[in-house]
Enzyme design. Structure first.
Site, mmCIF file in Angstrom:
data_model
loop_
_atom_site.group_PDB
_atom_site.id
_atom_site.type_symbol
_atom_site.label_atom_id
_atom_site.label_comp_id
_atom_site.label_asym_id
_atom_site.label_seq_id
_atom_site.Cartn_x
_atom_site.Cartn_y
_atom_site.Cartn_z
ATOM 1 C CB SER A 1 -0.881 0.011 1.234
ATOM 2 O OG SER A 1 -0.084 0.270 2.379
ATOM 3 C CE LYS A 2 -2.595 5.947 -2.549
ATOM 4 N NZ LYS A 2 -3.757 5.120 -2.161
ATOM 5 N NE ARG A 3 1.082 2.900 7.442
ATOM 6 C CZ ARG A 3 1.081 4.159 7.848
ATOM 7 N NH1 ARG A 3 0.251 5.020 7.320
ATOM 8 N NH2 ARG A 3 1.928 4.578 8.769
#
Length: 469
Positions: free
Chosen positions: A240-242
């Site tokens: 994910s963007k994390r």
RNA sequence: GACCCCAUCGUCUAGAGGCCUAGGACAUCAGCCUUUCACGCUGAAGACACGGGUUCGACUCCCGUUGGGGUCGCCA
């Protein structure tokens, strides 16, 4: 049967590597079988879909070299077909109107959670008299899913996967505003587009059950499914963007070659014996679903870089120069002339093995096109002490007297000079590097001098000698 | 929590019951090459999650445990 695959991203962001790999596998599968690879933009969620995202996806795919057949399908434009399918199911008694409010649904989930059951819709409007419909409430249309038995998906990657129908609920087909949900749209579109193989991320495996049921209810045949494992971030969770799940353009900006990224993505979850470097044509020839692994993989930037280094070395000098031209022109603030371009092309064989990405290649090439007097960094400056400078000024005469300016001639001259001076080669070569390159690291110094040309070489040495006097 | 999926070196993987003294690649370490840095070459270290079966024989098959992941929306 002609193979037809598709890549169906929702345009809510850039094309990240998970999507890119899904696209790659679909593309490879289609090309391998001489079939077609289609694109479908799943933009039924009008709020979250953007044109920028659509453009980013097209750009990303193009950059990666994944060309698609036919015009991309905009899912939203197919709304009439979706609605028609839903109403047909309604007419056939395979779907029904549900007037449950969001609050009711939230309650239902709450209770299910508390009781340790799956959070499913309980079917409260399934067999209810339509006459009970409250006025002023727009209903959703739900699928009347089978309650007995089980649904089986024969997955090309995961094998036979089955689930009890009691675990599945009556999904929403049409929202209260009349727009189709993903579940309905996918099924209708896959059917209408003639998709024969749906290759997608593992996170859709559970959807495959419901979609299979829908296909059956509609009287259509479901495509063959292949759920490929997800790419995980460094912490082992879905990318994910994390995790800095970057768009492919971020890799481009890091100086990664598209072929290298494609090769790296291909090897994530797919293998062909011990082969690591697999060129595009080879990949098309070898790719098949039976070699796709079942476990999730993590993406390793180091390995990508090493692959990239290989592809950089395979790239022709002039192509390399073209790809670093923008960097270089930005660095020197003007267009590269043809003389500089020629010089760079001659320099590439020496530079390429030292770089694992285009950005560092550009940086390492910068000194070749820097304007005199070139910048000399602190470490290099330390090579230019008094002894070195006097040696260098004598070397000037040696260079001047050389009858031809070629790498091996230069090397012989410098080696002979060092020997005559009673000095080690390094004592001459390092100061020479300092004034020609401005740094202590570079390709072989004789090669550098040869590529630079006699005039430029002599001038750079003179610059260095003159600067401190 | 329920359901579904997965499980070999740090990472990506090879392995289709004996070919396994578990192979390769990246990363790591050491050495060689060398004017520097790379490239290249050589070598080292490094894994079958655990427990039961099945079998003459399990990394490979079955069951369980543990661990990880995914999904449970009028998002896709």
């Amino acid at each position: 049967m002609t193979v037809v695959t598709r890549f169906a991203p929702s345009p809510t962001g850039f094309l990240h590597i998970g999507g890119a790999r899904t696209a790659l596998f679909n593309w490879l599968y289609a090309r391998h079988h001489g079939g077609r690879f289609l694109l479908r933009i799943e933009d039924t969620d009008r709020r979250r879909s953007t044109d920028e995202a659509v453009a980013a996806i097209f750009d990303g795919l193009s950059w990666l070299g994944l060309d698609w057949d036919d015009e991309p399908v905009r899912q939203f434009s197919r709304l009439p077909s979706h609605v028609e399918a839903a109403h047909r199911l309604l007419d056939e008694g395979k779907a029904y109107r549900c007037y449950a409010t969001p609050e009711e649904l939230a309650d239902m989930r709450e209770r299910a959670k508390a009781e340790g059951r799956r959070m499913l819709y309980d079917g409260r409007w399934r067999d209810r008299d339509p006459g009970d419909a409250p006025s002023g409430v727009d209903p959703v249309i739900r699928f009347k899913a089978p309650r007995e038995g089980e649904t089986v998906v024969e997955d090309a990657v995961q094998g036979t996967v089955r689930v009890a129908n009691g675990q599945l609920d009556d999904m929403v087909l049409l929202r209260s505003d009349g727009t189709p949900t993903y579940m309905l749209a996918v099924v209708v579109d896959d059917h209408d587009m003639g998709i024969t193989h749906a290759i997608r991320g593992d996170d859709h495996l559970n959807n495959a059950f419901r979609q299979t049921q829908l296909f059956r209810a509609l009287g259509w045949e479901a495509p063959a499914y292949a759920h490929i494992p997800l790419i995980h971030g460094a912490d082992g969770a879905k990318l994910s963007k994390r995790h800095g799940a970057l768009g492919v353009e971020a890799y481009r900006d890091m100086g990664i070659l598209p072929d290298a990224l494609a090769n790296g993505l291909l090897r994530l979850g797919w293998s062909h014996g011990d082969d690591e470097i697999i060129a595009r044509d080879q990949a098309i020839e070898w790719f098949d679903l039976d070699r796709v692994g079942r476990g999730a993989a993590r993406f390793d930037l180091d390995k990508l870089m090493s692959l990239n280094a290989h592809y950089i070395q395979q790239t022709k000098p002039h192509a390399l120069v073209e790809s670093i031209r923008p960097h270089l022109e930005r660095a020197i603030g003007k267009a590269l002339g043809s003389d500089n371009t020629d010089r760079l092309i001659r320099a590439m064989p020496g530079l390429a093995p030292r770089a694992n990405n285009l950005v560092s290649l550009a940086e390492s090439a910068a000194f070749y096109v820097a304007e005199r007097p070139i910048a000399v960094d602190a470490k290099a400056a330390r090579q230019l002490g008094e002894d070195s400078r006097s040696a260098l000024s004598e070397l000037l005469d040696v260079f001047d007297a050389l009858d031809s300016w070629e790498e091996d001639k230069i090397e012989m001259a410098v080696r002979g000079f060092a020997q005559a001076q009673g000095a080690k080669l390094g004592a001459v070569a390092q100061p020479l590097r300092a004034c020609l390159v401005g740094k202590t690291v570079s390709p072989g110094i004789f090669e550098v001098a040869a590529v630079l040309g006699r005039e430029e070489t002599l001038d750079r040495i003179r610059d260095a000698l003159g600067s401190d006097e």
